[in-house]
Design a protein around this motif. Structure first.
Motif, PDB file in Angstrom:
ATOM      1  N   ASP A 134      67.891 114.663  49.171  1.00  0.00           N
ATOM      2  CA  ASP A 134      68.599 114.953  50.425  1.00  0.00           C
ATOM      3  C   ASP A 134      69.432 116.225  50.285  1.00  0.00           C
ATOM      4  N   LEU A 135      70.064 116.382  49.129  1.00  0.00           N
ATOM      5  CA  LEU A 135      70.856 117.595  48.900  1.00  0.00           C
ATOM      6  C   LEU A 135      69.967 118.823  48.788  1.00  0.00           C
ATOM      7  N   ALA A 136      68.856 118.672  48.112  1.00  0.00           N
ATOM      8  CA  ALA A 136      67.934 119.808  47.981  1.00  0.00           C
ATOM      9  C   ALA A 136      67.484 120.271  49.359  1.00  0.00           C
ATOM     10  N   HIS A 137      67.191 119.324  50.236  1.00  0.00           N
ATOM     11  CA  HIS A 137      66.781 119.684  51.598  1.00  0.00           C
ATOM     12  C   HIS A 137      67.936 120.390  52.318  1.00  0.00           C
ATOM     13  N   HIS A 138      69.145 119.846  52.215  1.00  0.00           N
ATOM     14  CA  HIS A 138      70.303 120.454  52.874  1.00  0.00           C
ATOM     15  C   HIS A 138      70.536 121.881  52.356  1.00  0.00           C
ATOM     16  N   LEU A 139      70.460 122.048  51.040  1.00  0.00           N
ATOM     17  CA  LEU A 139      70.673 123.377  50.451  1.00  0.00           C
ATOM     18  C   LEU A 139      69.592 124.359  50.884  1.00  0.00           C
ATOM     19  N   SER A 140      68.369 123.872  51.024  1.00  0.00           N
ATOM     20  CA  SER A 140      67.300 124.781  51.457  1.00  0.00           C
ATOM     21  C   SER A 140      67.512 125.231  52.903  1.00  0.00           C
ATOM     22  N   GLN A 141      68.165 124.385  53.703  1.00  0.00           N
ATOM     23  CA  GLN A 141      68.411 124.719  55.107  1.00  0.00           C
ATOM     24  C   GLN A 141      69.684 125.543  55.307  1.00  0.00           C
ATOM     25  N   THR A 142      70.721 125.269  54.533  1.00  0.00           N
ATOM     26  CA  THR A 142      72.035 125.883  54.797  1.00  0.00           C
ATOM     27  C   THR A 142      72.627 126.651  53.622  1.00  0.00           C
ATOM     28  N   GLY A 143      71.977 126.608  52.472  1.00  0.00           N
ATOM     29  CA  GLY A 143      72.551 127.186  51.257  1.00  0.00           C
ATOM     30  C   GLY A 143      72.612 128.693  51.211  1.00  0.00           C
ATOM     31  N   ARG A 144      71.780 129.370  51.972  1.00  0.00           N
ATOM     32  CA  ARG A 144      71.795 130.838  51.993  1.00  0.00           C
ATOM     33  C   ARG A 144      72.532 131.284  53.250  1.00  0.00           C
ATOM     34  N   PHE A 145      73.504 132.147  53.048  1.00  0.00           N
ATOM     35  CA  PHE A 145      74.283 132.634  54.181  1.00  0.00           C
ATOM     36  C   PHE A 145      74.911 133.968  53.810  1.00  0.00           C
ATOM     37  N   PRO A 146      75.265 134.761  54.826  1.00  0.00           N
ATOM     38  CA  PRO A 146      75.926 136.038  54.522  1.00  0.00           C
ATOM     39  C   PRO A 146      77.237 135.767  53.789  1.00  0.00           C
ATOM     40  N   PRO A 147      77.577 136.586  52.808  1.00  0.00           N
ATOM     41  CA  PRO A 147      78.818 136.382  52.060  1.00  0.00           C
ATOM     42  C   PRO A 147      80.040 136.363  52.987  1.00  0.00           C
ATOM     43  N   LEU A 148      80.985 135.499  52.656  1.00  0.00           N
ATOM     44  CA  LEU A 148      82.224 135.351  53.407  1.00  0.00           C
ATOM     45  C   LEU A 148      83.366 135.875  52.534  1.00  0.00           C
ATOM     46  N   SER A 149      83.929 137.005  52.918  1.00  0.00           N
ATOM     47  CA  SER A 149      84.955 137.642  52.088  1.00  0.00           C
ATOM     48  C   SER A 149      86.322 137.589  52.745  1.00  0.00           C
ATOM     49  N   PHE A 150      87.347 137.510  51.908  1.00  0.00           N
ATOM     50  CA  PHE A 150      88.725 137.527  52.383  1.00  0.00           C
ATOM     51  C   PHE A 150      89.622 138.053  51.270  1.00  0.00           C
ATOM     52  N   THR A 151      90.831 138.435  51.646  1.00  0.00           N
ATOM     53  CA  THR A 151      91.795 138.967  50.693  1.00  0.00           C
ATOM     54  C   THR A 151      92.835 137.902  50.372  1.00  0.00           C
TER      55      THR A 151
END
Length: 179
Positions: A134-151
């Motif tokens: 279930d986690l592998a499926h979730h990661l394949s769907q949502t695991g890649r995303f544009p980097p989120l940066s903050f200071t």
């Protein structure tokens, strides 16, 4: 007795982006975005005298300057028995130095060393009886995303009530980073 830890707050816009990763994982207890944070050093349950000593030493902390962090992936703690889904950070020497400084300072007030390896992350969900597939499926769907940066411009001393995990967390004190 307060239960304390030091950490970094997650800006609300970053928290909102991370909250979009919620859902679709059986057995997940999702953390409220208002409680997203990066733990620097878990202190635990301490008496009020020790809590005052912790505050005093953190208030005298001098760190170089604000620095940038980037959240760039999802990960799982627990391997074949997953226990937490998290958002991971890109390597940061400044963050590692800050965490190591907290470790040294808190040992000076008599706290035992934290034996765990520092893995900077934002916990998104606590998992119970979640299947790795279930986690592998979730990661394949949502695991890649544009980097989120903050200071990072400050760190905080959090307290928490004894609970099942995931907050609520209260900011007890705020300590600015100064050049």
């Amino acid at each position: 007795m307060p239960r304390l830890f030091t950490g970094l707050e997650i800006p609300s816009d970053i928290g909102f982006s991370l909250s979009l990763k919620r859902g679709g994982v059986p057995g997940a207890r999702w953390i409220d975005p208002a409680n997203y944070h990066i733990t620097l050093r878990y202190i635990g349950d301490v008496d009020h005298r020790t809590a005052d000593e912790v505050d005093d030493i953190l208030a005298r902390f001098a760190y170089a300057e604000p620095f940038a962090l980037t959240i760039d992936h999802l990960g799982v703690f627990g391997g074949n028995k997953p226990r937490a889904l998290y958002a991971g950070l890109a390597p940061s020497e400044a963050l590692n130095r800050l965490q190591a400084s907290h470790e040294r300072m808190l040992q000076r007030v008599g706290l035992v060393p934290d034996g765990r390896k520092f893995v900077p992350h934002v916990t998104l969900a606590r998992l119970k009886d979640t299947q790795p597939e279930d986690l592998a499926h979730h990661l394949s769907q949502t695991g890649r995303f544009p980097p989120l940066s903050f200071t990072v411009e400050h760190f905080v001393l959090f307290s928490s009530k004894e609970s099942v995990g995931g907050g609520p967390y209260v900011v007890e004190q705020d300590y600015p980073l100064a050049a």
